[in-house]
Write an enzyme that holds these catalytic residues in place. Structure first.
Site, PDB file in Angstrom:
ATOM      1  N   TRP A 130       1.085  -1.247   0.067  1.00  0.00           N
ATOM      2  CA  TRP A 130      -0.062  -0.073  -0.233  1.00  0.00           C
ATOM      3  C   TRP A 130       0.715   1.386  -0.003  1.00  0.00           C
ATOM      4  CZ3 TRP A 130      -2.279   2.016   5.052  1.00  0.00           C
ATOM      5  CH2 TRP A 130      -2.675   3.281   4.657  1.00  0.00           C
ATOM      6  N   ASP A 211      -1.289  -5.977   8.959  1.00  0.00           N
ATOM      7  CA  ASP A 211      -1.924  -4.721   9.327  1.00  0.00           C
ATOM      8  C   ASP A 211      -2.887  -6.317   8.205  1.00  0.00           C
ATOM      9  OD1 ASP A 211      -3.296  -2.778   8.152  1.00  0.00           O
ATOM     10  OD2 ASP A 211      -1.763  -2.076   6.783  1.00  0.00           O
ATOM     11  N   LYS A 246     -13.365  -0.091   7.095  1.00  0.00           N
ATOM     12  CA  LYS A 246     -13.531  -0.456   5.725  1.00  0.00           C
ATOM     13  C   LYS A 246     -14.617  -1.448   5.813  1.00  0.00           C
ATOM     14  CE  LYS A 246     -10.258   1.065   3.505  1.00  0.00           C
ATOM     15  NZ  LYS A 246      -9.105   1.209   3.489  1.00  0.00           N
TER      16      LYS A 246
HETATM   17  C1  LMR Z   1      -7.156   2.667   0.010  1.00  0.00           C
HETATM   18  O1  LMR Z   1      -5.642   2.148   0.374  1.00  0.00           O
HETATM   19  O2  LMR Z   1      -7.520   3.559  -1.016  1.00  0.00           O
HETATM   20  C2  LMR Z   1      -7.332   2.776   1.152  1.00  0.00           C
HETATM   21  O3  LMR Z   1      -6.571   1.632   2.067  1.00  0.00           O
HETATM   22  C3  LMR Z   1      -7.431   4.188   1.550  1.00  0.00           C
HETATM   23  C4  LMR Z   1      -6.040   5.590   1.680  1.00  0.00           C
HETATM   24  O4  LMR Z   1      -6.235   5.578   2.589  1.00  0.00           O
HETATM   25  O5  LMR Z   1      -5.393   4.765   0.856  1.00  0.00           O
END
Ligand code: LMR
Length: 401
Positions: A130, A211, A246
């Protein structure tokens, strides 16, 4: 002071969110930011949340501070949701939990604790991970490195390459793992792979930092917690950052928790005191509202039942959409196999098109996904599936590689 500061490019996910909102095209499709959407394209307040919130407002008699560690009832309920009520680490009194402003707050707090304990620790993150993991974790001062994870040809996990890389890490290295619904790829570890990874982590004496942002949206609340439950039962130390954004739809309420499994109750107490000190120095007290709602839901049998149904409905919709989008892409883009999307889990899939093709989707067809080709499956609807598949077919043929 600030005149020499240069403007930075916006975060890729948040930048896309703003661009989508500004696009006036009526056919636009938002597969960008990771929020759940229903068949109408809305992200509604869950009925269980609305009910718990009304009850909370009716009975709340003060807005005075709660505590730096947050709502004790929420923390306990979250530990049980993540680990299961009779988990051996809970029975052995080795779990300590702190409420945090969202999963992000929990990740940062965990990183700050690692930094306080061993400042030279390196955190190893999956390739890819991420986008916000980097600023959140490295912002604490820890160094980040990557290990192989996603396997583009199969849409699965390069497990051999992953374990070969982790096998080379020194004792004490931190491995960031996604519990389920890997963000951004949707490629998860199987239960057999979690078991194999456990043996490696034990042998190499690594610290897992898990996570868990999508519990319930993959295969189910228990199935999605398989890895964390196994690791927390078998290892002396684990950190687990949890988000309620979520699965409770509480995005803007910033509700999350950090769970620390210590080697002994005494070690866990000492670590908790450090967590509280760190939290006090960053945000002092976490926001209460979302945590009070979650506690209200989890502690009331009928509300909990209602919430479980709502999570199951979100999960079923995502699983159904995965199969439908594979079918549409098979019809419109027969030259390319997107079947892997059906086998992935959670809101995201890395669909494997180039950044130029992603740009063409956005500029010519108003379909928004991040440049790495991550798409939020929940942004699709029966009424835009075909539009999306046609757009995809056109950019696959027309856009430069
Ligand atoms: C995402 O990955 O789009 C979500 O977790 C929102 C974010 O804050 O990035």
């Amino acid at each position: 002071m600030f005149e020499r500061l240069e403007a930075v490019v916006p975060d890729p996910i948040l930048g896309l969110m703003a661009a989508f909102r500004a696009d006036p095209d009526p056919h636009k499709v938002d597969l960008g930011v990771g929020v759940y959407r229903d068949e109408r394209g809305d992200t509604p307040v869950l009925a269980s949340v609305r009910q718990a919130e009304s009850a909370l407002i009716a009975r709340q008699s003060t807005k005075t501070y709660v505590a730096p560690a947050g709502n004790a009832g929420f923390n306990q309920a979250m530990a049980q949701l993540v680990l299961g009520a009779a988990h051996p680490a809970l029975t052995a009194d080795r779990v300590r939990s702190v409420q945090a402003p969202g999963g992000c707050g929990a990740l940062r707090l965990g990183a700050e604790l690692i930094r306080a304990a061993a400042p030279d620790t390196v955190v190893h993150v999956s390739t890819p991970t991420w986008a916000n993991h980097t600023p959140l974790l490295a912002g604490s001062g820890l160094r980040l490195e990557s290990y192989p994870y996603f396997d583009p040809p199969t849409g699965g996990v390069q497990f051999d390459a992953m374990t070969a890389a982790l096998e080379r890490l020194p004792a004490g290295a931190v491995v960031l793992l996604h519990a389920a619904c890997h963000n951004p790829t949707g490629a998860d570890l199987s239960q057999a792979q979690w078991r194999e990874l456990l043996a490696l982590v034990k042998r190499r004496r690594l610290l897992p930092f898990i996570d868990m942002a999508y519990q319930g949206l993959g295969d189910g609340l228990d199935a999605d917690a398989f890895g964390p439950r196994l690791f927390c039962a078998e290892l002396p130390e684990v950190l687990c950052a949890v988000s309620c954004s979520k699965n409770f739809g509480l995005y803007r309420e910033r509700t999350g928790s950090l769970h620390l499994i210590g080697e002994s109750p005494r070690a866990a107490d000492a670590a908790l005191s450090q967590l509280v000190r760190l939290a006090r120095g960053i945000w002092s007290m976490p926001p209460d509202h979302g945590a009070a709602i979650v506690h209200g839901i989890l502690s009331d049998e009928s509300l909990r039942g209602r919430w479980l149904e709502e999570v199951a409905a979100m999960r079923r919709r995502i699983q159904g959409l995965r199969l439908e989008v594979v079918q549409q892409l098979r019809d419109y883009c027969p030259q390319r196999d997107f079947g892997f999307i059906g086998g992935q889990r959670g809101m995201f899939s890395f669909c494997g098109i180039t950044a130029a093709q992603v740009r063409a989707l956005r500029e010519r067809h108003h379909v928004y996904m991040t440049d790495d080709s991550r798409m939020n499956i929940a942004g699709l609807r029966r009424e835009n599936l075909e539009y999306f598949a046609r757009a995809m077919a056109q950019v696959l043929v027309a856009a430069p590689k």
